[in-house]
Design an enzyme around this catalytic site. Structure first.
Site, PDB file in Angstrom:
ATOM      1  N   ASN A 143       0.767  -1.235  -0.001  1.00 17.27           N
ATOM      2  CA  ASN A 143      -0.006  -0.127  -0.043  1.00 17.27           C
ATOM      3  C   ASN A 143       0.826   1.434   0.116  1.00 17.27           C
ATOM      4  OD1 ASN A 143       0.840  -0.576   2.854  1.00 17.27           O
ATOM      5  ND2 ASN A 143      -0.893   0.478   3.486  1.00 17.27           N
ATOM      6  N   GLU A 169       4.860  -8.517  -4.129  1.00 13.90           N
ATOM      7  CA  GLU A 169       5.073  -8.723  -5.355  1.00 13.90           C
ATOM      8  C   GLU A 169       4.104  -8.133  -6.253  1.00 13.90           C
ATOM      9  OE1 GLU A 169       7.004 -11.382  -3.016  1.00 13.90           O
ATOM     10  OE2 GLU A 169       4.742 -11.194  -2.871  1.00 13.90           O
ATOM     11  N   SER A 220      -1.132  -7.624   7.959  1.00 15.40           N
ATOM     12  CA  SER A 220      -2.360  -8.126   8.897  1.00 15.40           C
ATOM     13  C   SER A 220      -2.121  -8.524  10.231  1.00 15.40           C
ATOM     14  CB  SER A 220      -2.939  -9.249   7.946  1.00 15.40           C
ATOM     15  OG  SER A 220      -2.576 -10.178   7.878  1.00 15.40           O
ATOM     16  N   GLU A 241       4.202  -4.175  12.730  1.00 16.84           N
ATOM     17  CA  GLU A 241       3.096  -3.063  12.635  1.00 16.84           C
ATOM     18  C   GLU A 241       1.926  -3.948  11.823  1.00 16.84           C
ATOM     19  OE1 GLU A 241       0.844  -0.801  10.662  1.00 16.84           O
ATOM     20  OE2 GLU A 241       2.456   0.105   9.721  1.00 16.84           O
ATOM     21  N   CYS A 275      -3.291   1.785   6.601  1.00 18.18           N
ATOM     22  CA  CYS A 275      -3.580   0.858   7.999  1.00 18.18           C
ATOM     23  C   CYS A 275      -4.066   1.996   8.978  1.00 18.18           C
ATOM     24  CB  CYS A 275      -2.201   0.454   8.412  1.00 18.18           C
ATOM     25  SG  CYS A 275      -0.711   1.316   8.778  1.00 18.18           S
ATOM     26  N   GLU A 372     -11.226  -4.659   9.418  1.00 21.30           N
ATOM     27  CA  GLU A 372     -10.861  -3.420   8.648  1.00 21.30           C
ATOM     28  C   GLU A 372     -11.155  -3.451   6.974  1.00 21.30           C
ATOM     29  OE1 GLU A 372      -6.496  -1.173   8.368  1.00 21.30           O
ATOM     30  OE2 GLU A 372      -6.616  -3.440   8.688  1.00 21.30           O
TER      31      GLU A 372
END
Length: 467
Positions: A143, A169, A220, A241, A275, A372
């Site tokens: 991200n 990837e 995750s 994290e 996140c 989420e």
């Protein structure tokens, strides 16, 4: 891949890299085999022995020079990130500059790696030393394809560690570009390794090796827990994290117009694939209807399109998996009783675009209230007083980020203390800075990146007593 000082372009297996704005294939990415990973481990071991002895001034020079090259190559690097991840060029340019700032910060922070001398009788010494932890295995998600690799590289290199970096990837070219700046800045070939592969294969192989002494992961919660278990077998240090589900408390004394604008921009950033993205909006009764009306109007008016187009305000989701995931969550929320105020569907004939979505009065039975969404989805609920808002905000096992909007200074202090999160934004959604720790609590992980805490996470303590 970049292993032992050379780029490797051939492999028996490859991954197809897709442009999320149109579905076109950008290229084929070689995936690591066990032999490639073993070679990377050997190089990292050699690199650590060399780099830990390298004077801090030389390490700082490499990071400063890499930062300069990032700024010099900003157009090229930002375009690569937009092509393979989808976010706007404005965002990827900011991300490139953030990576450069982080390298500059750690170049100087490395010089402040102080130990201490304990008080002892004359003629004796007790020293507390901080030393690099050792080779680091670092895993970065897609991200933030520039900044996340930068986070995984900056602090270890400053501390004197070697790194094996496995980025996503889906976004390899961005990570390659960051690594290339370090190479061109003079970083020895054995100090930084860049590998791609089947995630579970790579993580199991690297974490089984005694060469690796620290694991840094962003992703995750489920995967983070899996990696912590693997790391425990050889007592590797970990920085995790992990996921969040950020609450936003909107008090009735907020600056309504500014709050709406701030949250619309903050939520649309990277199409909500952040996140720390504000997601669960708890709005005080007195302003609930006015806020929801204004926010829905502003959020639904965002211009969708290719991130390469100057007029685009929000790009596509990064892959078709995200498109399916947000669709499932929205359908479940509506079936559970939430009111769909805008969006709720894909957009366009090509690419992975999803319309900005607001789900009002979402019940607790809806999955999106617990999971989420990682997309441009906002769920709203009402509250009457401070205690109710805090209870709702803190009810989940996650604690990465939380936000509040109020013009009352005392209330701002109280809410900052009461929210269970590693990072709190009050009247802002900006939480990342090179000199500030970035990380969560509870099931959102442990440890921190950025700031002095990020460097400390790459160091171990040794005490020397001398008589």
């Amino acid at each position: 891949m970049y292993v032992a000082g050379e780029w490797i372009q051939q492999s028996t297996r490859t991954h197809c890299v897709i442009n999320p704005a149109n579905g076109d294939t950008l290229g084929e990415l070689p995936l690591a085999e066990a032999a490639d990973l073993d070679r990377a481990l050997d190089a990292a071991e050699r690199g650590f022995r060399q780099w830990r002895k390298t004077p801090v001034g030389e390490r700082a020079h490499v990071l400063h020079e890499a930062a300069r090259l990032l700024r010099e190559r900003i157009d090229q690097i930002a375009t690569l990130a937009t092509l393979e991840e989808g976010k706007t060029l404005a965002e990827t340019r900011i991300e490139t500059l953030a990576c450069a700032n982080l390298f500059d910060f750690y170049a100087e922070e490395a010089k402040r790696n102080y130990g201490r001398v304990l008080v002892r009788p004359s003629g004796t010494r007790s020293l507390v030393m901080h030393e690099p932890v050792g080779p680091v295995a670092a895993f970065a998600p897609w991200n933030f394809p520039i900044h996340n690799p930068g986070r995984k590289l900056g602090a270890p290199i400053a501390a004197g560690c070697s790194v094996i970096l496995k980025p996503a990837e889906e976004t390899p070219a961005s990570a390659m570009a960051v690594v290339q700046t370090l190479i061109d800045a003079g970083c020895p070939g054995d100090v930084v390794q860049l590998v791609f592969g089947v995630p579970d294969e790579v993580s199991r192989h690297l974490l089984a090796s005694p060469i690796i002494r620290k694991v840094s992961f962003t992703g995750s919660t489920a995967v983070g827990k899996h990696l912590v278990k693997l790391a425990a077998d050889t007592m590797k240090r970990t920085t995790m994290e992990l996921g969040g589900h950020a609450p936003v408390i909107i008090f009735d004394d907020c600056d309504l117009e500014r709050t709406v604008e701030t949250l619309a921009i903050g939520k649309s950033r990277n199409a909500g694939q952040v996140c720390v993205s504000p997601t669960r909006f708890y709005v005080q009764d007195a302003i609930h209807d006015r806020f929801i009306d204004a926010f829905t109007k502003r959020f639904s008016a965002l211009r969708l399109g290719s991130g390469l187009e100057p007029s685009t305000e929000m790009g596509p989701l990064a892959n078709d998996r995200r498109l399916n995931a947000v669709s499932t969550l929205v359908s479940d929320a509506v079936q559970s009783g939430a009111t769909l105020l805008c969006g709720g569907e894909a957009s366009g004939e090509q690419g992975f675009f999803w319309r900005p979505t607001v789900l009002a009065d979402a019940p607790l039975s809806a999955r999106v209230m617990h999971e989420e969404p990682f997309g441009p989805i906002v769920v709203t609920s009402r509250f009457s007083d401070f205690d109710e808002a805090i209870e709702k905000a803190n009810r989940l096992p996650y604690g990465l980020a939380a936000f509040a909007f109020t013009e009352n200074a005392r209330q701002a202090n109280l809410v900052g203390d009461a929210l269970e999160a590693g990072m709190v934004g009050i009247n802002t959604t900006g939480l990342a800075a090179a000199d500030a720790p970035f990380g969560g609590v509870k099931e959102s992980g442990h440890g921190a990146e950025d700031g002095p805490e990020g460097l400390a996470a790459c160091l171990v303590t040794k005490t020397i007593h001398q008589i």
